[in-house]
Write a protein that holds these residues in place. Structure first.
Motif, PDB file in Angstrom:
ATOM      1  N   MET A   1     -10.359 -10.884   9.619  1.00  0.00           N
ATOM      2  CA  MET A   1      -9.339 -11.874   9.261  1.00  0.00           C
ATOM      3  C   MET A   1      -8.700 -12.479  10.506  1.00  0.00           C
ATOM      4  O   MET A   1      -8.571 -13.681  10.602  1.00  0.00           O
ATOM      5  CB  MET A   1      -8.292 -11.288   8.326  1.00  0.00           C
ATOM      6  N   ILE A   2      -8.275 -11.632  11.450  1.00  0.00           N
ATOM      7  CA  ILE A   2      -7.706 -12.212  12.679  1.00  0.00           C
ATOM      8  C   ILE A   2      -8.499 -11.738  13.908  1.00  0.00           C
ATOM      9  O   ILE A   2      -7.996 -11.793  15.032  1.00  0.00           O
ATOM     10  CB  ILE A   2      -6.205 -11.890  12.833  1.00  0.00           C
ATOM     11  N   GLY A   3      -9.696 -11.254  13.665  1.00  0.00           N
ATOM     12  CA  GLY A   3     -10.540 -10.850  14.790  1.00  0.00           C
ATOM     13  C   GLY A   3     -10.147  -9.535  15.422  1.00  0.00           C
ATOM     14  O   GLY A   3     -10.471  -9.279  16.572  1.00  0.00           O
ATOM     15  N   GLY A   4      -9.441  -8.708  14.691  1.00  0.00           N
ATOM     16  CA  GLY A   4      -9.027  -7.396  15.202  1.00  0.00           C
ATOM     17  C   GLY A   4      -8.140  -6.722  14.185  1.00  0.00           C
ATOM     18  O   GLY A   4      -7.977  -7.233  13.066  1.00  0.00           O
ATOM     19  N   ALA A   5      -7.558  -5.584  14.572  1.00  0.00           N
ATOM     20  CA  ALA A   5      -6.670  -4.880  13.634  1.00  0.00           C
ATOM     21  C   ALA A   5      -5.443  -5.733  13.339  1.00  0.00           C
ATOM     22  O   ALA A   5      -4.966  -6.467  14.207  1.00  0.00           O
ATOM     23  CB  ALA A   5      -6.237  -3.552  14.248  1.00  0.00           C
ATOM     24  N   LEU A   6      -4.938  -5.643  12.096  1.00  0.00           N
ATOM     25  CA  LEU A   6      -3.761  -6.440  11.726  1.00  0.00           C
ATOM     26  C   LEU A   6      -2.506  -5.927  12.432  1.00  0.00           C
ATOM     27  O   LEU A   6      -1.609  -6.687  12.759  1.00  0.00           O
ATOM     28  CB  LEU A   6      -3.566  -6.416  10.198  1.00  0.00           C
ATOM     29  N   ASN A   7      -2.441  -4.600  12.628  1.00  0.00           N
ATOM     30  CA  ASN A   7      -1.333  -4.041  13.417  1.00  0.00           C
ATOM     31  C   ASN A   7      -1.851  -2.761  14.074  1.00  0.00           C
ATOM     32  O   ASN A   7      -2.952  -2.293  13.775  1.00  0.00           O
ATOM     33  CB  ASN A   7      -0.092  -3.772  12.543  1.00  0.00           C
ATOM     34  N   HIS A   8      -1.015  -2.206  14.973  1.00  0.00           N
ATOM     35  CA  HIS A   8      -1.444  -0.998  15.684  1.00  0.00           C
ATOM     36  C   HIS A   8      -0.560   0.185  15.327  1.00  0.00           C
ATOM     37  O   HIS A   8      -0.424   1.116  16.096  1.00  0.00           O
ATOM     38  CB  HIS A   8      -1.423  -1.239  17.198  1.00  0.00           C
ATOM     39  N   LYS A   9       0.102   0.107  14.162  1.00  0.00           N
ATOM     40  CA  LYS A   9       0.994   1.208  13.766  1.00  0.00           C
ATOM     41  C   LYS A   9       0.463   1.888  12.499  1.00  0.00           C
ATOM     42  O   LYS A   9      -0.489   2.642  12.568  1.00  0.00           O
ATOM     43  CB  LYS A   9       2.415   0.693  13.649  1.00  0.00           C
ATOM     44  N   ALA A  10       1.065   1.599  11.337  1.00  0.00           N
ATOM     45  CA  ALA A  10       0.641   2.310  10.126  1.00  0.00           C
ATOM     46  C   ALA A  10      -0.666   1.775   9.537  1.00  0.00           C
ATOM     47  O   ALA A  10      -1.243   2.377   8.634  1.00  0.00           O
ATOM     48  CB  ALA A  10       1.753   2.265   9.087  1.00  0.00           C
ATOM     49  N   GLY A  11      -1.112   0.591  10.017  1.00  0.00           N
ATOM     50  CA  GLY A  11      -2.372   0.043   9.524  1.00  0.00           C
ATOM     51  C   GLY A  11      -2.181  -0.869   8.317  1.00  0.00           C
ATOM     52  O   GLY A  11      -1.074  -1.316   8.030  1.00  0.00           O
ATOM     53  N   HIS A  12      -3.285  -1.122   7.617  1.00  0.00           N
ATOM     54  CA  HIS A  12      -3.188  -2.018   6.459  1.00  0.00           C
ATOM     55  C   HIS A  12      -3.571  -1.291   5.169  1.00  0.00           C
ATOM     56  O   HIS A  12      -4.401  -0.377   5.182  1.00  0.00           O
ATOM     57  CB  HIS A  12      -4.059  -3.263   6.661  1.00  0.00           C
ATOM     58  N   PHE A  13      -2.920  -1.720   4.105  1.00  0.00           N
ATOM     59  CA  PHE A  13      -3.151  -1.144   2.776  1.00  0.00           C
ATOM     60  C   PHE A  13      -3.330  -2.290   1.790  1.00  0.00           C
ATOM     61  O   PHE A  13      -2.933  -3.415   2.074  1.00  0.00           O
ATOM     62  CB  PHE A  13      -1.956  -0.270   2.374  1.00  0.00           C
ATOM     63  N   PHE A  14      -3.910  -1.974   0.655  1.00  0.00           N
ATOM     64  CA  PHE A  14      -4.196  -3.019  -0.322  1.00  0.00           C
ATOM     65  C   PHE A  14      -3.334  -2.877  -1.572  1.00  0.00           C
ATOM     66  O   PHE A  14      -2.973  -1.761  -1.962  1.00  0.00           O
ATOM     67  CB  PHE A  14      -5.668  -2.947  -0.759  1.00  0.00           C
ATOM     68  N   VAL A  15      -3.033  -4.020  -2.171  1.00  0.00           N
ATOM     69  CA  VAL A  15      -2.428  -4.023  -3.500  1.00  0.00           C
ATOM     70  C   VAL A  15      -3.308  -4.908  -4.369  1.00  0.00           C
ATOM     71  O   VAL A  15      -3.634  -6.037  -3.988  1.00  0.00           O
ATOM     72  CB  VAL A  15      -0.987  -4.595  -3.487  1.00  0.00           C
ATOM     73  N   LEU A  16      -3.719  -4.381  -5.497  1.00  0.00           N
ATOM     74  CA  LEU A  16      -4.536  -5.150  -6.428  1.00  0.00           C
ATOM     75  C   LEU A  16      -3.595  -5.715  -7.486  1.00  0.00           C
ATOM     76  O   LEU A  16      -2.965  -4.962  -8.226  1.00  0.00           O
ATOM     77  CB  LEU A  16      -5.572  -4.209  -7.056  1.00  0.00           C
ATOM     78  N   ASN A  17      -3.494  -7.042  -7.514  1.00  0.00           N
ATOM     79  CA  ASN A  17      -2.515  -7.669  -8.401  1.00  0.00           C
ATOM     80  C   ASN A  17      -3.195  -8.287  -9.623  1.00  0.00           C
ATOM     81  O   ASN A  17      -4.382  -8.591  -9.599  1.00  0.00           O
ATOM     82  CB  ASN A  17      -1.748  -8.740  -7.608  1.00  0.00           C
ATOM     83  N   GLN A  18      -2.396  -8.458 -10.657  1.00  0.00           N
ATOM     84  CA  GLN A  18      -2.842  -9.107 -11.889  1.00  0.00           C
ATOM     85  C   GLN A  18      -4.023  -8.397 -12.531  1.00  0.00           C
ATOM     86  O   GLN A  18      -4.943  -9.033 -13.042  1.00  0.00           O
ATOM     87  CB  GLN A  18      -3.192 -10.571 -11.631  1.00  0.00           C
ATOM     88  N   SER A  19      -3.983  -7.071 -12.490  1.00  0.00           N
ATOM     89  CA  SER A  19      -5.019  -6.305 -13.156  1.00  0.00           C
ATOM     90  C   SER A  19      -4.767  -6.372 -14.665  1.00  0.00           C
ATOM     91  O   SER A  19      -3.623  -6.282 -15.111  1.00  0.00           O
ATOM     92  CB  SER A  19      -4.963  -4.863 -12.644  1.00  0.00           C
ATOM     93  N   ASP A  20      -5.840  -6.587 -15.420  1.00  0.00           N
ATOM     94  CA  ASP A  20      -5.690  -6.770 -16.869  1.00  0.00           C
ATOM     95  C   ASP A  20      -6.736  -5.913 -17.586  1.00  0.00           C
ATOM     96  O   ASP A  20      -7.928  -6.236 -17.590  1.00  0.00           O
ATOM     97  CB  ASP A  20      -5.897  -8.260 -17.193  1.00  0.00           C
ATOM     98  N   SER A  21      -6.265  -4.831 -18.193  1.00  0.00           N
ATOM     99  CA  SER A  21      -7.208  -3.869 -18.769  1.00  0.00           C
ATOM    100  C   SER A  21      -7.924  -4.407 -20.005  1.00  0.00           C
ATOM    101  O   SER A  21      -8.889  -3.827 -20.484  1.00  0.00           O
ATOM    102  CB  SER A  21      -6.483  -2.570 -19.116  1.00  0.00           C
ATOM    103  N   ARG A  22      -7.458  -5.581 -20.515  1.00  0.00           N
ATOM    104  CA  ARG A  22      -8.142  -6.148 -21.684  1.00  0.00           C
ATOM    105  C   ARG A  22      -9.384  -6.927 -21.284  1.00  0.00           C
ATOM    106  O   ARG A  22     -10.205  -7.285 -22.116  1.00  0.00           O
ATOM    107  CB  ARG A  22      -7.192  -7.074 -22.461  1.00  0.00           C
ATOM    108  N   ARG A  23      -9.493  -7.212 -19.979  1.00  0.00           N
ATOM    109  CA  ARG A  23     -10.652  -8.000 -19.524  1.00  0.00           C
ATOM    110  C   ARG A  23     -11.640  -7.090 -18.804  1.00  0.00           C
ATOM    111  O   ARG A  23     -11.279  -6.357 -17.884  1.00  0.00           O
ATOM    112  CB  ARG A  23     -10.184  -9.132 -18.614  1.00  0.00           C
TER     113      ARG A  23
END
Ligand SMILES: Nc1ncnc2c1ncn2[C@@H]1O[C@H](COP(=O)(O)OP(=O)(O)O)[C@@H](O)[C@H]1O
Ligand SMILES: [Mg+2]
Length: 265
Positions: free
Chosen positions: A165-187
């Motif tokens: 994404m930016i050609g390297g790590a996003l930060n040098h501390k806690a790192g990156h984590f993901f959030v999956l949004n708009q999950s819909d169990s009916r689909r």
């Protein structure tokens, strides 16, 4: 001064919504929280009661004053907002060029807020890479990468995993984590992508947020999801993400009273 960045390779995935509600979640613990908008869309303020007609922001002022804290708006609670502001195309280009060419521009702009004891900063970014996200690498403590439970997001996952994404790590501390949004169990597709992401990302997946109409309705009424519908699925999910962010950054989040709805002054 924990500094959390909310970003994504994709637009329209809920970055601004999650940044705003993350700020609300962290503020409920009693901490002061500053929400900063690095997106020219200037939409973050609209989650905090700032009127549409209020075009104040730090980008226009950054040419005049190196200290952006002067553009902070109060909201009546312990949340503070630093809007991008309404700017001309020339102002946007100048701001981005300063970010890209002056290694200290961002740190100077944020110096006062970075030194404010105990202040939590939540920064919202435009989609994809950009000079602001890149300039943030050395200052940020943690990045939340927001994805949707769809195949387009799935196809972009390698970009993040391979640090493209930016050609390297996003930060040098806690790192990156993901959030999956708009999950819909009916689909079906949403269920499948959610299961795949859970398996692929493991602990890096900080949370899954349900698709929930209350999210858009809360935004329309300029309220947090907690004030608008405390019992909604999204409120539950977002609070959990907030608690996990707080735990990763050692921030105290109490189970205190909900903040009263905020109005800007
Ligand atoms: N969990 C959710 N459920 C339903 N609608 C959502 C959810 N999260 C975001 N939205 C809606 O999706 C749209 C895009 O959200 P936004 O936060 O502006 O995305 P981004 O900042 O990534 O462009 C908005 O209309 C928002 O209300
Ligand atoms: Mg946005």
């Amino acid at each position: 001064m924990p500094l959390v960045c909310v970003c994504s390779p994709k637009g329209g995935v809920g970055k601004t919504t999650l940044a705003a509600n993350l700020a609300y979640t962290l503020a409920r613990g009693g901490s002061k929280v500053l929400a900063i908008d690095f997106d020219v869309q200037n939409a973050l303020r609209l989650h905090f009661g700032v009127p549409l007609s209020d075009g104040r922001g730090f980008v226009a002022r950054s040419a005049e004053s190196p200290d952006w804290s002067q553009a902070i708006l109060t909201t009546g609670g312990n949340i503070f907002v630093l809007p991008y502001g309404d700017v001309s195309e020339a102002q946007r280009i100048e701001f981005e060029s300063n970010l890209a060419n002056d290694a200290h521009f961002l740190a100077r702009g944020l110096q006062t807020v970075l030194n404010y004891p105990g202040l939590i900063i939540v920064a919202d970014f435009p989609p994809g890479p950009g000079p602001a996200l890149k300039a943030m690498t050395d200052l940020a403590d943690l990045h939340l990468v927001v994805m949707l439970a769809d195949t387009a997001s799935l196809s972009l996952l390698p970009q993040i995993e391979n640090e493209k994404m930016i050609g390297g790590a996003l930060n040098h501390k806690a790192g990156h984590f993901f959030v999956l949004n708009q999950s819909d169990s009916r689909r079906n597709i949403s269920r499948d992508v959610t299961a795949f992401m859970q398996q692929r990302l493991g602990d890096r997946l900080l949370g899954v947020v349900n698709r929930d109409e209350s999210v858009a309705e809360a935004n329309a009424s300029q309220q947090s999801i907690f004030d608008f519908s405390q019992v909604s699925a999204a409120a539950f999910d977002i609070e959990l993400v907030g608690k996990r962010v707080a735990a990763l950054l050692d921030i105290k989040v109490g189970d205190g009273e909900l903040q009263a709805p905020l109005t800007s002054r």
